[in-house]
Design an enzyme around this catalytic site. Structure first.
Site, PDB file in Angstrom:
ATOM      1  N   ARG A   1      -0.260   4.381  -0.943  1.00  0.00           N
ATOM      2  CA  ARG A   1      -1.018   5.693  -1.114  1.00  0.00           C
ATOM      3  C   ARG A   1      -0.688   6.491  -0.131  1.00  0.00           C
ATOM      4  O   ARG A   1      -0.408   6.523   1.122  1.00  0.00           O
ATOM      5  CB  ARG A   1      -2.655   5.254  -0.811  1.00  0.00           C
ATOM      6  CG  ARG A   1      -3.112   4.228  -1.867  1.00  0.00           C
ATOM      7  CD  ARG A   1      -4.332   3.710  -1.525  1.00  0.00           C
ATOM      8  NE  ARG A   1      -4.521   3.078  -0.422  1.00  0.00           N
ATOM      9  CZ  ARG A   1      -5.560   2.268  -0.073  1.00  0.00           C
ATOM     10  NH1 ARG A   1      -6.755   2.673  -0.563  1.00  0.00           N
ATOM     11  NH2 ARG A   1      -5.677   1.544   0.909  1.00  0.00           N
TER      12      ARG A   1
ATOM     13  N   ASP B 118       0.771  -1.239  -0.092  1.00  0.00           N
ATOM     14  CA  ASP B 118       0.105  -0.034   0.048  1.00  0.00           C
ATOM     15  C   ASP B 118       0.882   1.061  -0.080  1.00  0.00           C
ATOM     16  O   ASP B 118       1.523   1.567   0.768  1.00  0.00           O
ATOM     17  CB  ASP B 118      -0.792  -0.116   1.388  1.00  0.00           C
ATOM     18  CG  ASP B 118      -2.032   1.053   1.026  1.00  0.00           C
ATOM     19  OD1 ASP B 118      -2.051   1.953   0.288  1.00  0.00           O
ATOM     20  OD2 ASP B 118      -2.966   0.992   1.912  1.00  0.00           O
TER      21      ASP B 118
END
Ligand SMILES: [Zn+2]
Length: 251
Positions: A178, A176
């Site tokens: 982000r 991840d």
């Protein structure tokens, strides 16, 4: 070729009124809006106010200079993020927020491999029902930050037995990647009071808090479970730390 000559003072006045400059650590965000956006949502028309932002490395107080550069900036090649606001977002005591990561396949095509499309519409409906809130649509979050092409490759690996997390790792990405910092700068420009965040993902909640978001409460957002996304949802619970509920959410 410069466009500045064609921008008469009146045009500049209209634009300047709607563009805010937000200074960040080492760059600047230009936020444009509000723009009226009536949205068709579950057979009703709901009024939203739309803002879009552009991240610039060059800090130019002179807005004409920025407009001048837009025509050659190839902005269609780098998608921009935006936010839909509903109600009195700046002043209401209570506001509901969703930080939605772009999902080309789920949001646009309605793919059932994930529950993004369903969650996007549900979040918008919940915000409208709540009376005040914001839906952030984060354009650089495709495939948890790996991009659309890499997501297509990851889907091929998933069709050959890898789960969502492993597929990303095998392609050399972190699970991840982000980042929410620009979205939070924009949020702070639009509202400083605390917000309720719609998510089932404690890691995301923690990332938002770390990035300086003023969070009053977490609200769960049930997803759309089907035979096509069972494994995907199960992976989110067992490997990505999502909370289990009646459904599961795609964050
Ligand atoms: Zn999706």
């Amino acid at each position: 070729m410069s466009m500045t000559q064609s921008l008469n003072p009146k045009v500049m006045m209209f634009l300047k009124e709607k563009v805010k400059l937000i200074k960040t650590n080492n760059k600047v965000i230009y936020l444009v809006g509000p723009i009226k956006l009536p949205v068709s949502l579950f057979e009703e028309t709901v009024q939203f106010q739309w803002y879009c932002w552009l991240n610039c490395k060059e800090v130019a107080e002179n807005f004409e200079r920025i407009i001048d550069k837009l025509s050659s900036a190839n902005l269609a090649e780098i998608q921009q993020s935006s936010v839909l606001i509903h109600g009195d977002f700046e002043s209401a005591d209570d506001a509901l927020i969703r930080m939605h990561s772009i999902c080309h396949t789920g949001d646009i095509f309605g793919s059932k491999r994930c529950d993004c499309g369903f969650q996007l519409k549900t979040a918008m409906k919940e915000i409208a029902k709540h009376g005040t809130g914001a839906l952030f649509y984060l354009a650089n979050h495709e495939g948890r930050g790996i991009g659309l092409f890499s997501k297509a490759l990851a889907y091929i690996l998933q069709e050959n037995g890898f789960d969502t997390v492993d597929a990303n790792l095998k392609l050399g990405f972190v699970d991840d990647s982000r980042n929410y910092s620009d979205a939070i700068y924009v949020l702070k420009e639009l509202r400083t009071k605390p917000v309720k965040v719609m998510t089932n993902n404690p890691k995301k909640l923690e990332a938002l808090k770390q990035a300086g978001m003023n969070i009053a409460e977490r609200v769960e957002l049930w997803g759309d479970v089907s035979e096509y996304n069972q494994n995907y949802l199960k992976t989110k619970i067992t490997r990505s730390g999502h909370l289990e509920g009646e459904g599961c959410c795609n964050d």
